[in-house]
Design a protein around this motif. Structure first.
Motif, PDB file in Angstrom:
ATOM      1  N   GLU A 130       0.664  -1.282  -0.143  1.00 28.20           N
ATOM      2  CA  GLU A 130      -0.041  -0.011   0.020  1.00 28.20           C
ATOM      3  C   GLU A 130       0.847   1.123   0.134  1.00 28.20           C
ATOM      4  OE1 GLU A 130      -0.580  -2.453   1.865  1.00 28.20           O
ATOM      5  OE2 GLU A 130      -2.209  -3.363   1.015  1.00 28.20           O
ATOM      6  N   ALA A 131       2.158   1.103   0.106  1.00 25.97           N
ATOM      7  CA  ALA A 131       3.048   2.138  -0.188  1.00 25.97           C
ATOM      8  C   ALA A 131       2.973   2.717  -1.597  1.00 25.97           C
ATOM      9  CB  ALA A 131       4.394   1.848   0.188  1.00 25.97           C
ATOM     10  N   LEU A 132       3.408   3.754  -1.747  1.00 21.11           N
ATOM     11  CA  LEU A 132       3.835   4.128  -3.481  1.00 21.11           C
ATOM     12  C   LEU A 132       4.969   3.527  -3.988  1.00 21.11           C
ATOM     13  CD1 LEU A 132       2.763   7.842  -3.518  1.00 21.11           C
ATOM     14  CD2 LEU A 132       1.417   5.927  -4.167  1.00 21.11           C
ATOM     15  N   LEU A 133       5.068   2.205  -4.559  1.00 25.93           N
ATOM     16  CA  LEU A 133       5.840   1.705  -5.145  1.00 25.93           C
ATOM     17  C   LEU A 133       6.358   2.032  -6.216  1.00 25.93           C
ATOM     18  CD1 LEU A 133       4.689  -2.166  -4.378  1.00 25.93           C
ATOM     19  CD2 LEU A 133       6.159  -0.637  -2.814  1.00 25.93           C
ATOM     20  N   ILE A 134       7.891   2.442  -6.262  1.00 28.61           N
ATOM     21  CA  ILE A 134       8.480   3.055  -7.547  1.00 28.61           C
ATOM     22  C   ILE A 134       9.684   2.288  -7.776  1.00 28.61           C
ATOM     23  CG2 ILE A 134       7.658   5.450  -6.865  1.00 28.61           C
ATOM     24  CD1 ILE A 134      11.352   4.837  -6.134  1.00 28.61           C
ATOM     25  N   ASN A 135      10.135   2.598  -9.007  1.00 30.51           N
ATOM     26  CA  ASN A 135      11.694   2.308  -9.518  1.00 30.51           C
ATOM     27  C   ASN A 135      12.462   3.199  -9.394  1.00 30.51           C
ATOM     28  OD1 ASN A 135      13.778   1.437 -11.084  1.00 30.51           O
ATOM     29  ND2 ASN A 135      12.681   0.984 -12.859  1.00 30.51           N
ATOM     30  N   PRO A 136      13.442   3.350  -8.588  1.00 32.16           N
ATOM     31  CA  PRO A 136      14.197   4.455  -8.135  1.00 32.16           C
ATOM     32  C   PRO A 136      15.126   4.728  -9.346  1.00 32.16           C
ATOM     33  CG  PRO A 136      15.059   2.314  -7.221  1.00 32.16           C
ATOM     34  CD  PRO A 136      13.629   2.038  -7.736  1.00 32.16           C
TER      35      PRO A 136
ATOM     36  N   GLN B 171       5.237  13.996  -6.036  1.00 31.29           N
ATOM     37  CA  GLN B 171       3.845  15.077  -6.505  1.00 31.29           C
ATOM     38  C   GLN B 171       2.630  14.262  -5.948  1.00 31.29           C
ATOM     39  OE1 GLN B 171       3.730  18.118  -7.017  1.00 31.29           O
ATOM     40  NE2 GLN B 171       1.688  18.377  -7.998  1.00 31.29           N
ATOM     41  N   LEU B 172       2.437  13.053  -6.355  1.00 33.22           N
ATOM     42  CA  LEU B 172       1.223  12.316  -5.990  1.00 33.22           C
ATOM     43  C   LEU B 172       1.049  12.317  -4.361  1.00 33.22           C
ATOM     44  CD1 LEU B 172      -1.274  10.599  -6.752  1.00 33.22           C
ATOM     45  CD2 LEU B 172       0.250   8.670  -6.846  1.00 33.22           C
ATOM     46  N   ALA B 173       2.088  11.824  -3.707  1.00 36.35           N
ATOM     47  CA  ALA B 173       2.227  11.822  -2.449  1.00 36.35           C
ATOM     48  C   ALA B 173       1.926  12.941  -1.493  1.00 36.35           C
ATOM     49  CB  ALA B 173       3.670  11.439  -1.871  1.00 36.35           C
ATOM     50  N   LEU B 174       2.432  14.279  -2.234  1.00 37.57           N
ATOM     51  CA  LEU B 174       2.075  15.591  -1.777  1.00 37.57           C
ATOM     52  C   LEU B 174       0.702  16.040  -2.004  1.00 37.57           C
ATOM     53  CD1 LEU B 174       5.670  17.371  -2.675  1.00 37.57           C
ATOM     54  CD2 LEU B 174       4.911  16.923  -0.539  1.00 37.57           C
ATOM     55  N   LYS B 175       0.178  15.631  -2.867  1.00 37.24           N
ATOM     56  CA  LYS B 175      -1.163  15.949  -3.194  1.00 37.24           C
ATOM     57  C   LYS B 175      -2.263  15.183  -2.696  1.00 37.24           C
ATOM     58  CE  LYS B 175       0.320  19.752  -5.405  1.00 37.24           C
ATOM     59  NZ  LYS B 175       0.015  21.055  -4.568  1.00 37.24           N
ATOM     60  N   MET B 176      -1.915  13.928  -2.244  1.00 35.82           N
ATOM     61  CA  MET B 176      -2.766  12.748  -1.744  1.00 35.82           C
ATOM     62  C   MET B 176      -4.020  13.373  -0.708  1.00 35.82           C
ATOM     63  SD  MET B 176      -2.154   8.888  -0.668  1.00 35.82           S
ATOM     64  CE  MET B 176      -1.285   8.571  -2.160  1.00 35.82           C
ATOM     65  N   SER B 177      -5.282  12.803  -1.156  1.00 34.02           N
ATOM     66  CA  SER B 177      -6.184  13.105  -0.178  1.00 34.02           C
ATOM     67  C   SER B 177      -5.819  12.601   1.363  1.00 34.02           C
ATOM     68  CB  SER B 177      -7.489  12.890  -0.581  1.00 34.02           C
ATOM     69  OG  SER B 177      -7.744  11.600  -0.423  1.00 34.02           O
ATOM     70  N   LYS B 178      -6.287  13.154   2.601  1.00 30.45           N
ATOM     71  CA  LYS B 178      -6.366  12.807   3.681  1.00 30.45           C
ATOM     72  C   LYS B 178      -6.906  11.303   3.725  1.00 30.45           C
ATOM     73  CE  LYS B 178      -7.193  14.114   8.516  1.00 30.45           C
ATOM     74  NZ  LYS B 178      -7.905  15.160   9.432  1.00 30.45           N
ATOM     75  N   ARG B 179      -8.088  11.243   3.094  1.00 25.80           N
ATOM     76  CA  ARG B 179      -8.890   9.909   3.298  1.00 25.80           C
ATOM     77  C   ARG B 179      -8.026   8.764   2.819  1.00 25.80           C
ATOM     78  NH1 ARG B 179     -14.635   8.468   0.325  1.00 25.80           N
ATOM     79  NH2 ARG B 179     -14.870   6.278   1.012  1.00 25.80           N
ATOM     80  N   GLU B 180      -7.292   9.081   1.475  1.00 24.78           N
ATOM     81  CA  GLU B 180      -6.661   7.826   1.099  1.00 24.78           C
ATOM     82  C   GLU B 180      -5.263   7.758   2.039  1.00 24.78           C
ATOM     83  OE1 GLU B 180      -4.062   6.636  -3.163  1.00 24.78           O
ATOM     84  OE2 GLU B 180      -5.313   8.632  -3.057  1.00 24.78           O
TER      85      GLU B 180
END
Length: 478
Positions: free
Chosen positions: A400-406, A417-426
């Protein structure tokens, strides 16, 4: 109850609280069961010092801590040489950084033999022996040579590379053959287990099999994944105590107008630090609204500072941080706050809690407990977001983390960017799922699962001659 004997490269000190997954788990187990913790003292002595004078014994309640000093030559070959100049880079898929030579392997074998001779005299017949990590792969084999019949388990805390990488080590056969002496081999991930099985199948080895009889030692050798955890409930409680709360409030006040991103790593080439700050640079380029808004606090703990590969990583990383700060920074805003130091657990817990985003982006890692600590430290009502490399062992559990290819710089920037803008509910939903995983599979679960599996196996009947014949036959064939 069988006494537990833990053997690791270093022994946790009795003078300060245990930190780290291994130290916490072993302290708890040994205090409950009683037993011995054996390893290198950390001291280097003159080569003329008799081995008997290098062994130190300290009893702390139910734990007997036994340590042994090394000479400079032993340290250079066993620890700095084969362990950290060969096994560490190869196990992290960095064959280009490995330094292969017979001298370091011979020293590695010699120190493992010396460890076996030193600990053997303290062993009881019904002891359970648990050996840890890549420094000590041959140790069980050396103990079997000394006619030790105890049940012996091994846990590898690093990744195990695929066969094609593992085979770059000139002595890979000797290393893998030594594993035949263990009753149980534990790995961090399912992928590591698959790599081990692939290696055995490729060699068509007759004396290894999963949950089958080991013909060489008449051992039922098992191997399985046992993902290590943290002391989750303790860390949650610790993160809400005054010292951690004060650190959290202090940093929030200092950066009251910023969204904080936290990275906590040793300055190791496996941690992906260069790629991380390149992704931050890309974030500021393609999402300029984050300028003067987002700040990365990167804690880079000193490690192996005389090793050229680590010196190069530090120089490149610090140069890149300076360039980004110069290109994007302003009088009232610095994009990257870099701390080249080891912070207290209180400060780290406070930093984790204050950060909107936790970045754990190694290029390869056995598990990575920082990811689990970040999740445990969060405010459940308003948690941050974990960005996690798919090449960290923790990624198998923490989906459930944001999994990325570094290695993919642009995609990592998009994830920030997605993490910084993610809604509180999510954020809350993701955090609840992640927290459930690390609570259920904590460090105590890990140690209990491994130890129970080790104890429940068949009784060992040593048969060294069969091993020698098997290896000799294979050598003739190949």
């Amino acid at each position: 109850m069988n006494r537990l004997v833990v053997i690791s490269n270093r022994v946790a000190s009795s003078n300060k609280p245990a930190s780290g997954g291994l130290a916490i788990a072993m302290e708890e187990l040994l205090q409950r069961r009683g037993g011995i913790w054996f390893g290198w003292s950390g001291d280097i002595v003159d080569s003329e010092t008799p081995t008997s004078d290098r062994i130190h014994i300290n009893q702390d309640n139910l734990i007997i801590r036994i340590t042994i000093d090394l000479t400079q030559q032993q340290h250079d070959s066993y620890y700095r040489g084969f362990s950290n100049d060969v096994l560490w880079p190869v196990f992290h898929n960095r064959v280009d950084l490995a330094k292969f030579d017979n001298f370091s392997f011979e020293g590695y074998q010699f120190v493992n033999k010396m460890f076996a001779l030193a600990i053997q005299k303290f062993l009881r017949k019904d002891d359970i022996v648990w050996i840890h990590d890549y420094h000590l792969i041959p140790l069980a084999s050396e103990l079997r040579e000394l006619n030790c019949h105890q049940r012996i388990g091994f846990f590898l805390h690093t990744p195990l590379p695929p066969p094609i990488i593992l085979e770059t080590i000139p002595q890979h056969r000797a290393l893998m053959d030594a594993l035949a002496a263990y009753n149980l081999i534990g790995f961090q991930t399912i992928q590591d287990v698959d790599h081990f099985r692939s290696y055995l199948e490729k060699r068509k080895t007759t004396y290894f099999s999963n949950k089958a009889s080991n013909e060489c030692y008449s051992i039922e050798l098992n191997y399985k994944d046992f993902p290590i955890g943290i002391d989750t409930e303790n860390f949650i409680e610790f993160s809400s105590q005054n010292a951690a709360t004060d650190a959290c409030q202090e940093i929030k006040q200092e950066y009251s107008q910023r969204r904080l991103i936290i990275g906590v790593d040793r300055l190791d080439y496996s941690k992906g630090l260069i790629h991380r700050v390149q992704a931050l640079k890309e974030l500021f380029r393609i999402y300029p609204e984050n300028r003067k808004s987002a700040t990365l606090i990167q804690v880079g703990s000193p490690t192996r500072e005389t090793n050229l590969a680590y010196i190069n990583v530090r120089e490149e990383f610090e140069s890149l941080c300076g360039a980004i700060n110069g290109d994007f920074g302003e009088l009232d805003w610095v994009p990257i706050r870099y701390l080249h130091q080891t912070l207290s657990r209180e400060k780290l817990a406070g930093f984790y809690r204050a950060a909107s985003v936790g970045m754990v982006t190694p290029l390869r890692d056995g598990m990575n407990l920082v990811a689990k600590e970040y999740v445990a430290a969060q405010n459940k009502e308003d948690p941050g977001v974990l960005i996690l490399s798919q090449f960290a062992g923790a990624a198998e559990q923490m989906k459930e983390a944001l999994l990325i290819n570094p290695y993919d710089i642009k995609s990592t920037a998009n994830a920030i960017q997605l993490a910084l803008k993610m809604s509180k509910r999510e954020r809350i939903e993701r955090h609840q799922s992640l927290l459930q995983v690390i609570v259920e599979k904590n460090v105590h679960w890990w140690s209990s699962e491994f130890l129970n599996a080790l104890i429940s196996g068949k009784q060992l009947v040593s048969n060294r001659e069969n091993l020698i014949k098997s290896l000799s036959a294979e050598a003739d064939i190949t």
